[in-house]
Design a protein around this motif. Sequence first.
Motif, PDB file in Angstrom:
ATOM      1  N   GLU A  84      14.385   0.495   7.115  1.00 38.36           N
ATOM      2  CA  GLU A  84      13.738   1.797   7.060  1.00 38.36           C
ATOM      3  C   GLU A  84      12.223   1.655   6.963  1.00 38.36           C
ATOM      4  O   GLU A  84      11.463   2.393   7.613  1.00 38.36           O
ATOM      5  CB  GLU A  84      14.285   2.599   5.879  1.00 38.36           C
ATOM      6  CG  GLU A  84      15.744   3.014   6.035  1.00 38.36           C
ATOM      7  CD  GLU A  84      16.273   3.719   4.814  1.00 38.36           C
ATOM      8  OE1 GLU A  84      15.553   3.745   3.781  1.00 38.36           O
ATOM      9  OE2 GLU A  84      17.409   4.251   4.871  1.00 38.36           O
ATOM     10  N   ALA A  85      11.766   0.708   6.124  1.00 37.23           N
ATOM     11  CA  ALA A  85      10.327   0.491   5.991  1.00 37.23           C
ATOM     12  C   ALA A  85       9.732  -0.024   7.295  1.00 37.23           C
ATOM     13  O   ALA A  85       8.640   0.400   7.703  1.00 37.23           O
ATOM     14  CB  ALA A  85      10.057  -0.493   4.848  1.00 37.23           C
ATOM     15  N   GLN A 127       0.821  -1.214   0.000  1.00 33.38           N
ATOM     16  CA  GLN A 127       0.000   0.000   0.000  1.00 33.38           C
ATOM     17  C   GLN A 127       0.849   1.256   0.000  1.00 33.38           C
ATOM     18  O   GLN A 127       0.422   2.299  -0.519  1.00 33.38           O
ATOM     19  CB  GLN A 127      -0.916   0.008   1.223  1.00 33.38           C
ATOM     20  CG  GLN A 127      -1.953  -1.102   1.223  1.00 33.38           C
ATOM     21  CD  GLN A 127      -2.704  -1.188   2.532  1.00 33.38           C
ATOM     22  OE1 GLN A 127      -2.469  -0.398   3.451  1.00 33.38           O
ATOM     23  NE2 GLN A 127      -3.602  -2.153   2.647  1.00 33.38           N
ATOM     24  N   GLN A 128       2.063   1.179   0.543  1.00 36.81           N
ATOM     25  CA  GLN A 128       2.926   2.365   0.598  1.00 36.81           C
ATOM     26  C   GLN A 128       3.629   2.645  -0.724  1.00 36.81           C
ATOM     27  O   GLN A 128       4.096   3.756  -0.955  1.00 36.81           O
ATOM     28  CB  GLN A 128       4.006   2.186   1.686  1.00 36.81           C
ATOM     29  CG  GLN A 128       3.456   1.901   3.056  1.00 36.81           C
ATOM     30  CD  GLN A 128       2.514   2.968   3.545  1.00 36.81           C
ATOM     31  OE1 GLN A 128       2.856   4.149   3.557  1.00 36.81           O
ATOM     32  NE2 GLN A 128       1.312   2.574   3.930  1.00 36.81           N
ATOM     33  N   GLY A 129       3.715   1.646  -1.582  1.00 30.46           N
ATOM     34  CA  GLY A 129       4.451   1.804  -2.831  1.00 30.46           C
ATOM     35  C   GLY A 129       3.710   2.663  -3.830  1.00 30.46           C
ATOM     36  O   GLY A 129       2.485   2.838  -3.774  1.00 30.46           O
ATOM     37  N   GLU A 130       4.463   3.230  -4.762  1.00 29.88           N
ATOM     38  CA  GLU A 130       3.870   4.019  -5.833  1.00 29.88           C
ATOM     39  C   GLU A 130       3.146   3.087  -6.800  1.00 29.88           C
ATOM     40  O   GLU A 130       3.632   2.045  -7.175  1.00 29.88           O
ATOM     41  CB  GLU A 130       4.957   4.805  -6.574  1.00 29.88           C
ATOM     42  CG  GLU A 130       5.711   5.781  -5.693  1.00 29.88           C
ATOM     43  CD  GLU A 130       6.788   6.501  -6.468  1.00 29.88           C
ATOM     44  OE1 GLU A 130       6.691   6.535  -7.706  1.00 29.88           O
ATOM     45  OE2 GLU A 130       7.726   7.004  -5.836  1.00 29.88           O
ATOM     46  N   ARG A 131       1.924   3.488  -7.181  1.00 30.10           N
ATOM     47  CA  ARG A 131       1.090   2.649  -8.028  1.00 30.10           C
ATOM     48  C   ARG A 131       1.793   2.344  -9.363  1.00 30.10           C
ATOM     49  O   ARG A 131       2.232   3.233 -10.071  1.00 30.10           O
ATOM     50  CB  ARG A 131      -0.245   3.357  -8.287  1.00 30.10           C
ATOM     51  CG  ARG A 131      -1.265   2.486  -9.016  1.00 30.10           C
ATOM     52  CD  ARG A 131      -2.565   3.240  -9.181  1.00 30.10           C
ATOM     53  NE  ARG A 131      -3.123   3.592  -7.884  1.00 30.10           N
ATOM     54  CZ  ARG A 131      -3.906   2.787  -7.182  1.00 30.10           C
ATOM     55  NH1 ARG A 131      -4.191   1.589  -7.667  1.00 30.10           N
ATOM     56  NH2 ARG A 131      -4.388   3.166  -6.029  1.00 30.10           N
ATOM     57  N   GLY A 132       1.873   1.045  -9.666  1.00 34.18           N
ATOM     58  CA  GLY A 132       2.420   0.616 -10.952  1.00 34.18           C
ATOM     59  C   GLY A 132       3.924   0.614 -11.039  1.00 34.18           C
ATOM     60  O   GLY A 132       4.483   0.241 -12.065  1.00 34.18           O
TER      61      GLY A 132
END
Length: 766
Positions: A440-441, A423-428
């Motif tokens: 870090e995550a 969910q935190q990642g940039e879409r696509g």
Amino acid sequence: MSDKSLRVYFTTHHDGRLTGQLLPVWESFFDEPPPSAYGTSESEVQALLETRVRQLLLDDPTAINRFLWEEELQARTIAVEVHPQTVHKKRPIISKALVPLKLTYVYGKMESGAWRVRVPRFGWSFVIEELSIARQVLQHALTTALLGEKPKGLYDFRHEGEEFVRSWDPGGLELEEKRGSGEEPPPPVLDQIGEELTSRALGSRQPSLVHDGGSLADWLAYAKRQPPQSLLLVGGPGVGKTSQVLRLARVIAERRREDKEARLPNIWRTSAERIVAGMVYLGMWQERCLKIIDALSYENHYLYVDRLTSLLAPQPDGSSIGDLLLPAAMSGEISLIAECSEAEFERCQRRFAEALRPFRVIRIEQPAASEMPALMQRYQAVKHSRVSIHSLGLRQLVGHLETFQRDTLFPGKAFRFLDWLEQQGERGKARTLYPRDVSEAYARYTGLPLQLISDEIPAEQTTLAAQLKQGVIGQERACERAAGVLARFKAGLNDPEKPVGTLLFAGPTGVGKTELSKQLARTLFGHEERMIRIDMSEYMLPGSAQRLMEVGPGITSLAERVRQQPLSLVLFDEIEKAHPDVFDLLLGILGEGRLTDSLGRLVDFRMTVVCMTSNLGVEQSEPAGFGAERGAEDFLRAIRQAFRPELFNRIDHVIPFRRLSEADVLRIVDLELEKAASRAGLLRRRLRLVVEPDARAWLARHGYDPKLGARPLKRLIEARVMAPIAVRLSADSGLEGAMLPVVVAGTQAERMLRHEYRALATVLDD
């Protein structure tokens, strides 16, 4: 099996007349008595019954379904012997003599191979595995029925004449249970309290499960029984109990798709909270439970009720949902699936052993940590994740989860982190995380500082102490001792079966004990909102300790808040005021890192920091003024006298706080003024707060009290500095980009103010 038809049970009386009763397939609490008739012959009885059946259909067209049988039924009369009860000197005594009785029962073989047995005269019903044990079962039932009854109760069991059963089709009646090609819709009560999992198990939104925590073959064998075997899933949080139920629903759906004739149960999912939702009046939730039993009675369904402890929890009237559902499960009328942890299971064995009787216990174990990297890769593949983790990063992640989230188990805690990461990642956008990226995550995910969880970043005790001293003035030694706890946590040397640290802050009021707790929460978890503050003056009375363990919707007890956020700091403020019962709870929290809530569930405190504050050892007769200080030995001696040895020995550090000096209070003034100057109302208008040295000293002098410490300082700044500024800004909405001086009346600074700033000055006077 024959087509469905009615069955009439006939009893012959001593005068030769007959009583005929329509045999029901199932019975529930709200059902009307079955139709019956009395006549001289079978035909006369059947004619009278037909009239009653047609009237029944007029009132409720579906009522006939209750009396439609598939099994071929036969009647058998057996002789049984019982020990009757007598009365001697007004005391009931069970006689040693045996009295023979005749008992007639009806039996029929079910499709599953089991035998359905009914005793129509007394409304008894059983499902037995072998017909050969019918006599023994009925013997026990008869003995139980007569226990405690007066001797004349034996007459209820006397045998009047022949008893037999006949199939009956009066003709012209609509006996079909289903019409058309569609399936019968579920009873409304099931739609109100839950959802059916099997029918939606093959949908695209249900991903395949990647971890099998149980034996599928055994599960299916239990589900194929008639009725299905009730199941109790035992395992810790995160081990996958709910996922296994979803997996069972999916497998059942797949088997049905392959074999349309497969007799496998549906699974209805609900919870105790959903069952009682909206039931506000006396008796409403009990009525709903009885409707649930009626809807599921012998219908080849599972009711998945989530947590067993929630079923056993008393409702406001004192009874529980389990009081209604569990007896129906014991008799085989309904089938349940429930969950509990190992500790809850052991507690039920001690206190509610009868509640476990209907269930087949299935234990679900968590996978080994070495298996988790492969399981996480498989999980990401199933979810089509755009974020991949390097193999070294996966091992690093498993280490973080093992160390910092001991309250939940694998694989659940790993899968939840992967869902959050996606969910935190940039879409696509696809990306790969390496060990440093994973740390870090994980720091963002938990709120823990990177310097405490990453081995690549050093965190010396002096560095951690300096961070604490930024918000706590004048307590250098206390900050250094507290930083030692953080350093031990960083090194992984803290006891894994106890809280991260247990600190008792002792000293006068208003010297920074609570502020150090807040600063610890900021340093350890990123924000002071992760501090759970419990004012122990609210727990002084007998019975008040129970409030710490309460759970349920809308409750914000200690147990609820720690369960929701195990990574937190718990502050017991003014601990000496608590009732002794609270100290008993603290023994478990400090010694074993856990608390048992009101439902018997364990709350994990092993990832919390526990702080306590106390004024013990501070005498009211101490010298007034700045810097008056007592030795640490005085605090320690008073605390040892007040606390029981077993509680005192569970405290890691007793940290004394000294009284503040004048220089300390001046630094606190600067800290509070800096916070005030950064408020949004001033920054938005580019207004600058300038406090002269004389004004700082005035605030320090008037904001410090020998008994209250620096606590009055915040109120003083609000009343004498911020309140006049607020009044001035309200009157002049266009004021921007100006300097707001704060001076003391009669000082040189006041006299030297330029004319343009005199109207904006805040003047302090006595």
